[in-house]
Design an enzyme around this catalytic site. Structure first.
Site, PDB file in Angstrom:
ATOM      1  N   LYS A  76     -96.671  23.140  25.827  1.00  0.00           N
ATOM      2  CA  LYS A  76     -96.232  24.436  26.136  1.00  0.00           C
ATOM      3  C   LYS A  76     -95.175  25.177  25.152  1.00  0.00           C
ATOM      4  O   LYS A  76     -94.393  26.174  25.281  1.00  0.00           O
ATOM      5  CB  LYS A  76     -95.390  24.398  27.598  1.00  0.00           C
ATOM      6  CG  LYS A  76     -96.100  24.013  28.916  1.00  0.00           C
ATOM      7  CD  LYS A  76     -95.703  24.177  29.985  1.00  0.00           C
ATOM      8  CE  LYS A  76     -96.752  23.693  31.099  1.00  0.00           C
ATOM      9  NZ  LYS A  76     -96.291  24.183  32.412  1.00  0.00           N
ATOM     10  N   ILE A  88     -96.344  30.476  33.699  1.00  0.00           N
ATOM     11  CA  ILE A  88     -95.321  31.432  33.228  1.00  0.00           C
ATOM     12  C   ILE A  88     -94.582  30.869  32.130  1.00  0.00           C
ATOM     13  O   ILE A  88     -94.211  31.639  31.299  1.00  0.00           O
ATOM     14  CB  ILE A  88     -94.678  31.762  34.481  1.00  0.00           C
ATOM     15  CG1 ILE A  88     -95.467  32.534  35.838  1.00  0.00           C
ATOM     16  CG2 ILE A  88     -93.390  32.656  34.234  1.00  0.00           C
ATOM     17  CD1 ILE A  88     -94.906  32.300  37.118  1.00  0.00           C
ATOM     18  N   LYS A 111    -106.796  37.905  59.681  1.00  0.00           N
ATOM     19  CA  LYS A 111    -106.807  36.305  60.278  1.00  0.00           C
ATOM     20  C   LYS A 111    -108.042  35.835  60.174  1.00  0.00           C
ATOM     21  O   LYS A 111    -108.579  36.264  60.980  1.00  0.00           O
ATOM     22  CB  LYS A 111    -105.834  36.036  61.312  1.00  0.00           C
ATOM     23  CG  LYS A 111    -105.496  34.418  61.709  1.00  0.00           C
ATOM     24  CD  LYS A 111    -104.887  34.400  62.825  1.00  0.00           C
ATOM     25  CE  LYS A 111    -104.676  32.959  63.349  1.00  0.00           C
ATOM     26  NZ  LYS A 111    -104.345  32.735  64.694  1.00  0.00           N
ATOM     27  N   ASN A 153     -96.019  24.192  48.327  1.00  0.00           N
ATOM     28  CA  ASN A 153     -95.565  22.813  48.080  1.00  0.00           C
ATOM     29  C   ASN A 153     -94.089  22.618  48.902  1.00  0.00           C
ATOM     30  O   ASN A 153     -93.503  23.498  49.303  1.00  0.00           O
ATOM     31  CB  ASN A 153     -95.543  22.597  46.777  1.00  0.00           C
ATOM     32  CG  ASN A 153     -94.675  23.459  45.964  1.00  0.00           C
ATOM     33  OD1 ASN A 153     -93.505  23.588  46.229  1.00  0.00           O
ATOM     34  ND2 ASN A 153     -95.134  24.385  45.171  1.00  0.00           N
ATOM     35  N   PRO A 197    -101.570  31.945  36.167  1.00  0.00           N
ATOM     36  CA  PRO A 197    -100.881  31.980  34.908  1.00  0.00           C
ATOM     37  C   PRO A 197     -99.838  30.873  34.716  1.00  0.00           C
ATOM     38  O   PRO A 197     -98.989  30.585  35.599  1.00  0.00           O
ATOM     39  CB  PRO A 197    -100.412  33.436  34.478  1.00  0.00           C
ATOM     40  CG  PRO A 197    -100.226  33.892  35.846  1.00  0.00           C
ATOM     41  CD  PRO A 197    -101.188  33.038  36.797  1.00  0.00           C
TER      42      PRO A 197
HETATM   43  O1  PMT Z   1     -86.663  22.612  44.765  1.00  0.00           O
HETATM   44  P1  PMT Z   1     -86.190  21.078  44.942  1.00  0.00           P
HETATM   45  O2  PMT Z   1     -86.651  20.614  46.176  1.00  0.00           O
HETATM   46  O3  PMT Z   1     -84.823  20.927  44.387  1.00  0.00           O
HETATM   47  O4  PMT Z   1     -87.242  20.317  43.928  1.00  0.00           O
HETATM   48  C1  PMT Z   1     -87.032  20.361  42.745  1.00  0.00           C
HETATM   49  C2  PMT Z   1     -88.249  20.178  41.736  1.00  0.00           C
HETATM   50  C3  PMT Z   1     -88.718  18.724  42.041  1.00  0.00           C
HETATM   51  C4  PMT Z   1     -89.251  21.339  42.169  1.00  0.00           C
HETATM   52  C5  PMT Z   1     -88.002  20.691  40.253  1.00  0.00           C
HETATM   53  O5  PMT Z   1     -86.886  19.434  40.055  1.00  0.00           O
HETATM   54  C6  PMT Z   1     -89.110  20.571  39.456  1.00  0.00           C
HETATM   55  O6  PMT Z   1     -89.494  19.300  39.049  1.00  0.00           O
HETATM   56  N1  PMT Z   1     -89.764  21.541  39.120  1.00  0.00           N
HETATM   57  C7  PMT Z   1     -91.195  21.547  38.431  1.00  0.00           C
HETATM   58  C8  PMT Z   1     -92.201  21.189  39.175  1.00  0.00           C
HETATM   59  C9  PMT Z   1     -93.516  21.323  38.637  1.00  0.00           C
HETATM   60  O7  PMT Z   1     -94.394  21.950  39.341  1.00  0.00           O
HETATM   61  O8  PMT Z   1     -93.917  20.929  37.495  1.00  0.00           O
HETATM   62  P2  PMT Z   1     -95.199  21.245  36.755  1.00  0.00           P
HETATM   63  O9  PMT Z   1     -95.518  20.187  36.081  1.00  0.00           O
HETATM   64  O10 PMT Z   1     -96.278  21.680  37.481  1.00  0.00           O
HETATM   65  O11 PMT Z   1     -94.862  22.641  35.576  1.00  0.00           O
HETATM   66  C10 PMT Z   1     -94.027  22.135  34.505  1.00  0.00           C
HETATM   67  C11 PMT Z   1     -93.306  23.515  34.013  1.00  0.00           C
HETATM   68  O12 PMT Z   1     -94.224  24.607  34.147  1.00  0.00           O
HETATM   69  C12 PMT Z   1     -92.227  23.721  35.254  1.00  0.00           C
HETATM   70  O13 PMT Z   1     -91.216  24.029  34.344  1.00  0.00           O
HETATM   71  C13 PMT Z   1     -92.852  24.926  35.938  1.00  0.00           C
HETATM   72  O14 PMT Z   1     -91.913  25.859  36.579  1.00  0.00           O
HETATM   73  C14 PMT Z   1     -93.582  25.567  34.942  1.00  0.00           C
HETATM   74  N2  PMT Z   1     -94.789  26.377  35.388  1.00  0.00           N
HETATM   75  C15 PMT Z   1     -95.923  25.532  35.932  1.00  0.00           C
HETATM   76  C16 PMT Z   1     -97.059  26.105  36.461  1.00  0.00           C
HETATM   77  C17 PMT Z   1     -96.999  27.487  36.231  1.00  0.00           C
HETATM   78  N3  PMT Z   1     -98.171  28.092  36.711  1.00  0.00           N
HETATM   79  N4  PMT Z   1     -96.139  28.185  35.665  1.00  0.00           N
HETATM   80  C18 PMT Z   1     -95.033  27.738  35.212  1.00  0.00           C
HETATM   81  O15 PMT Z   1     -94.083  28.225  34.651  1.00  0.00           O
END
Ligand code: PMT
Length: 403
Positions: free
Chosen positions: A346, A312, A294, A215, A310
């Site tokens: 969470k 995390i 590939k 992403n 998972p």
């Molecule tokens: O890296 P930059 O370009 O500076 O951009 C920053 C950002 C936009 C990436 C950052 O500010 C941000 O919003 N990060 C979280 C993005 C995200 O994927 O959110 P989520 O809604 O999918 O996940 C929610 C939370 O769970 C997050 O804290 C994520 O780290 C955590 N998570 C999600 C999925 C997963 N499998 N494991 C996790 O730990």
């Protein structure tokens, strides 16, 4: 990209106000000392300061046009007083004359520098410089006491022989000392003794050895938080997906590729952490089978079967003796509602909700705006560069930690 170590003022924006005193001639040296510590510097001269220092010299060392005292239609059409007030991470006035100190004290907005001081949320630091009698004048003493009460950082002055031939207190500190004190002012100590782990950047889920699913996360928000946490005195572990960023100085950086690697790296060290901040944009799914070779493009269509990764952050929040858990929520709509849902689901202590998919915020941008949500509070942190935002966020986290 070359990876260079960060310095005390790396990613800090110093707005240097130079007022009309003899010590203004040290302005170019001060700009140089600030930039050597990593700062970006914009200079504003007060009325008559250009009698003591050449604007061209300041422009040459700062690499930026110098602002004078006037607030004209022309100057406001460029970087106007509100832009400058927002731009600054700190406003430093050096030298600060008795006159400028009195005007700051009264909240005057009678020229560009004093107006910026009224308009800014950034901390203000002053390095007084004046004749020793002026320094000891009761009005100056009272004015300084008022500014100190308002948390203005007062640097110096030094004592010794003065330009007027008198001897006593009122000499401006040397540029090296001023720059060092400005650098040190960002070290808050609010997380001293704490271990902080931060995940940052994207993950890369391999389809084959050359292709993958990822992403647009640049890692900047997480790296800025790591730097802010170090400045707050924490011992920081940064678990980072692939980025082009240099790790902040004094941070243990663990580089990983996939969500499964990230999970492993997090749990290798989670038991010693006091705070966990999940900033990484972790891929929600990964291909079930990653090809060893590939994949050839023989077929017209291709289906990639995926399985869920998972979560995390949610696993850390359920861990025995869990650290204080902060999540990020990147949402395109109904930001606060969705983020609050994640906070509860969470089992987090705090979540930083940011709207993504807009210009100049979220993924890959320099700036971000977040709404910080806890069980009890909703705190708006308005749009600012990610380093300033990170310092704000760290300060909020330190205020919400359990006793
Ligand atoms: O890296 P930059 O370009 O500076 O951009 C920053 C950002 C936009 C990436 C950052 O500010 C941000 O919003 N990060 C979280 C993005 C995200 O994927 O959110 P989520 O809604 O999918 O996940 C929610 C939370 O769970 C997050 O804290 C994520 O780290 C955590 N998570 C999600 C999925 C997963 N499998 N494991 C996790 O730990």
């Amino acid at each position: 990209m070359a990876k260079t170590a960060l310095k005390p003022l790396s990613n800090k924006r110093v707005l240097l106000g130079i007022s009309a005193g003899i010590a203004a001639y040290k302005g170019p040296d001060l700009v140089r000392k600030l930039t050597e510590l990593g700062a970006e510097v914009e200079v504003i001269l007060t009325r008559n300061a250009d009698q003591f220092v050449a604007p061209l010299a300041l422009q040459a060392v700062s690499g930026r046009p110098v602002h004078n005292y006037a607030m004209t239609a022309e100057s406001e059409s460029g970087m106007g007083h509100i832009d400058l007030a927002r731009w600054a991470d700190i406003v430093l006035i050096a030298p600060a004359t008795a006159n400028v100190i009195a005007r700051l004290c009264q909240g005057n907005a009678d020229e560009l520098l004093t107006t910026v001081c009224v308009a800014t949320q950034a901390p203000v630091a002053i390095a007084p410089a004046m004749n020793q009698q002026m320094w000891q004048n009761p009005a100056t003493i009272e004015n300084l006491a008022t500014l100190a009460k308002r948390n203005t950082l007062i640097l110096g002055p030094d004592s010794g022989e003065q330009a007027c031939g008198e001897v006593g207190p009122g000499r401006m500190l040397q540029p090296t000392d001023i720059a060092a004190r400005v650098g040190a002012s960002f070290s808050t100590g609010s997380l001293s003794g704490k271990n902080v782990m931060i995940t940052a950047g994207p993950t890369w889920e391999a389809i084959d050895p050359v292709r993958g699913i990822t992403n647009h996360s640049s890692g900047l928000m997480g790296y800025a938080l790591a730097q802010a946490a170090v400045e707050a005195g924490a011992t920081v572990t940064l678990v980072s997906g692939p980025t082009n960023l240099p790790p902040p100085e004094r941070v243990k950086c663990v580089n990983i590729i996939s969500a499964l690697d990230m999970r492993q790296a997090v749990f290798n060290d989670i038991d010693s952490q006091d705070i966990f901040i999940g900033v990484a944009a972790v891929a929600d799914y990964r291909p079930i089978d990653s090809a060893d070779q590939k994949i050839k493009k023989n077929a017209d269509e291709m289906v990639i079967k995926m399985t869920k990764n998972p979560d995390i952050l949610a696993e850390v929040a359920c861990h025995t003796n869990r650290p204080f858990c902060v999540g990020f929520a990147a949402e395109t709509n109904d930001v606060v509602d969705y983020a609050r849902g994640k906070l509860e689901r969470k089992k987090l202590d705090m979540i930083a909700a940011n709207r993504v998919g807009i210009a100049d915020g979220g993924f890959g941008s320099q700036n971000n705006a977040i709404t910080l949500i806890t069980k009890e509070a909703v705190i708006e942190l308005p749009k600012q560069n990610k380093f300033a935002l990170a310092r704000n966020l760290i300060s909020n986290i330190s205020e919400h930690l359990p006793e």
